[in-house]
Each structure stands twice: as C-alpha cells, then as structure tokens.
Design an enzyme around this catalytic site. Structure first.
Site, mmCIF file in Angstrom:
data_model
loop_
_atom_site.group_PDB
_atom_site.id
_atom_site.type_symbol
_atom_site.label_atom_id
_atom_site.label_comp_id
_atom_site.label_asym_id
_atom_site.label_seq_id
_atom_site.Cartn_x
_atom_site.Cartn_y
_atom_site.Cartn_z
ATOM 1 N N ASP A 1 0.831 -1.194 0.000
ATOM 2 C CA ASP A 1 0.000 0.000 0.000
ATOM 3 C C ASP A 1 0.872 1.253 0.000
ATOM 4 O O ASP A 1 2.088 1.193 0.189
ATOM 5 C CB ASP A 1 -1.033 -0.016 1.135
ATOM 6 N N LYS A 2 0.246 2.387 -0.219
ATOM 7 C CA LYS A 2 0.974 3.633 -0.462
ATOM 8 C C LYS A 2 1.901 3.998 0.690
ATOM 9 O O LYS A 2 3.004 4.517 0.478
ATOM 10 C CB LYS A 2 -0.019 4.768 -0.728
#
Length: 259
Positions: A106-107
């Site tokens: 994820d980011k």
C-alpha cells in the site's frame, strides 16, 4: 509467444508482450483501452497471427528480453501501472522497458517489490494458493507483547475471514517480524488493529528467496544468476493460472491488494 490455430486470449497476449499483468489487462479491456485491428477488444477475445493489437493507442510488440527487478519502494509511491495515478511506480522508476509490479504494497508501506515483464512470474508468485512466503518488519505504537505475537500467529478475523497461521518474532520493544503466505488487503494493518495496535511503519524485506538487503529506497537491481535460478526452483509446481477474483465487492476488497 505461443500461438495456436485457436489464437491466444488478448489478456494473455498483453501479459506475454510485457505490457501488464493479465488482471490489469482485463481492467484495461473493460475500460476500452485495448484494440485488435480496427475494433475495441472485448473480454475473451483472441489474437491470431497477423492481428495488430493496440494498448492505449500504441501498437503492442512482443518483448523478447526477460526482466525481473527487485525494487525498494518508498513510502508515497503507488504500486500500479495506471498512468492516471500521478505517483505510480512505473513512472517513478522510469525503467527503459515496459514492466509492471508483482502484487502490491500500500501507499504508506515500503520495501521489496518485484517488477517484471513476464506474466508467468506474476501469477505464480501472487496466487494465494501457492503459499509463498513474504517477510515484513513492522513497528507499532506500543509495546509488543508475547500474547500479541501469539494471537497474530494463530489467525485473525479480517473482513469476514480468518487469516492463515503465520510466523512472528519480536525484533524490538515496539517492532516485530511477520512472515505471511497470503496477501489480503492491508492485511498486517488490519491484523494489528484487531488487537488495538496501530502500525507506525511497515517494510517488506523478503519475497521467497529474494531479499531487500541494503538496497536503498527508490533503487532497484536485476535478479539474475543463482538468485533467479533458486526462485525458479521454488516456483516449480506452482500454479500459473491467472489470478482471478469473485465479482462481489467484498471479495475484491479482500484480495486485490496486499499489505
């Protein structure tokens, strides 16, 4: 690229040409971004000898060089090849040939990400049923206890299902190592939240036999030689069927992204 009198499915054609994964190809086909000759491709279409395939308006040519990279993804970069995402990993890396990520972080997570132009790697590594190990180092907002680590290892309810049993080990007062064999959406963060812990930082340090090592954030290296040979040995017998998901929103939410 393998061709028969029945042709080759257009999503497989795009994957074999190093354009994107089969799953991403399916997305792009649904969005009308793929053409075969002079018509917009549809799901299930096949490509035959002599056909011209276009992806986002550009002609597709087969990539003959096999590429597999180990990348240290920094925080803030998104693991997608979609150009509309301004912080996408493909533009960030700016590799001279077309490659795409195997799975996701994820980011706000960082660490080891594999990128390739070969769809077979994607499917064999990503399929949850193949149970390939991925190792992470996690820092949380309070003291890591033995009972917390045992509970994580035993399986945790996440989005209506139980996570697989996994391996955990304390590496600091507020940090631990966890080894998973699946990749559910924000899995580690959700597992920690279940026990009222908040993830402060999350770094992936290993995928199967590929280690992050001292690779600096934003850098990459080619995977070759004995390291690649060992990976191929570990992948022997693994299913390379396209990774697919049920049509319901909850199933996509469960499996479409990793930690």
């Amino acid at each position: 690229m393998e061709e028969t009198s029945q042709g080759i499915r257009v999503n497989k054609y795009l994957s074999a040409a190093g354009v994107c994964s089969r799953r991403e190809a399916d997305r792009q086909i649904k969005e009308g971004a793929v053409q075969i000759n002079d018509r917009t491709a549809q799901m299930g279409d096949r490509v035959f000898a002599g056909d011209m395939v276009y992806f986002q308006g550009s002609p597709v040519t087969e990539e003959t060089e096999r590429i597999l990279l180990a990348v240290n993804k920094p925080r803030g970069i998104v693991c997608t090849a979609q150009k509309q995402e301004k912080d996408n990993i493909v533009d960030f890396l700016n590799y001279p040939k077309r490659i795409y990520p195997i799975g996701r972080l994820d980011k706000q997570s960082e660490g080891l990400l594999l990128m390739t132009n070969e769809g077979e790697f994607v499917n064999k590594i990503m399929r949850s049923g193949n149970r390939h190990e991925k190792e992470y180092e996690v820092t949380v907002n309070k003291t890591v206890t033995d009972s917390f680590l045992r509970a994580l290892a035993g399986g945790v309810p996440v989005l209506g299902t139980m996570t697989r049993k996994c391996k955990t080990k304390r590496i600091g007062k507020r940090s631990f190592q966890i080894i998973l064999t699946q990749g559910m959406n924000r899995q580690i963060r959700r597992m920690c939240e279940y026990f009222d812990y908040r993830v402060v930082s999350l770094k992936r340090v290993r995928i199967m036999n590929i280690h992050l090592g001292d690779l600096k954030a934003g850098q990459y290296r080619r995977i070759t030689g004995p390291e690649l040979e060992r990976l191929e040995q570990l992948l022997e017998g693994s299913s390379n069927d396209t990774v697919r998901f049920e049509s319901s929103r909850i199933d996509r939410q469960l499996w479409e992204e990793e930690e």
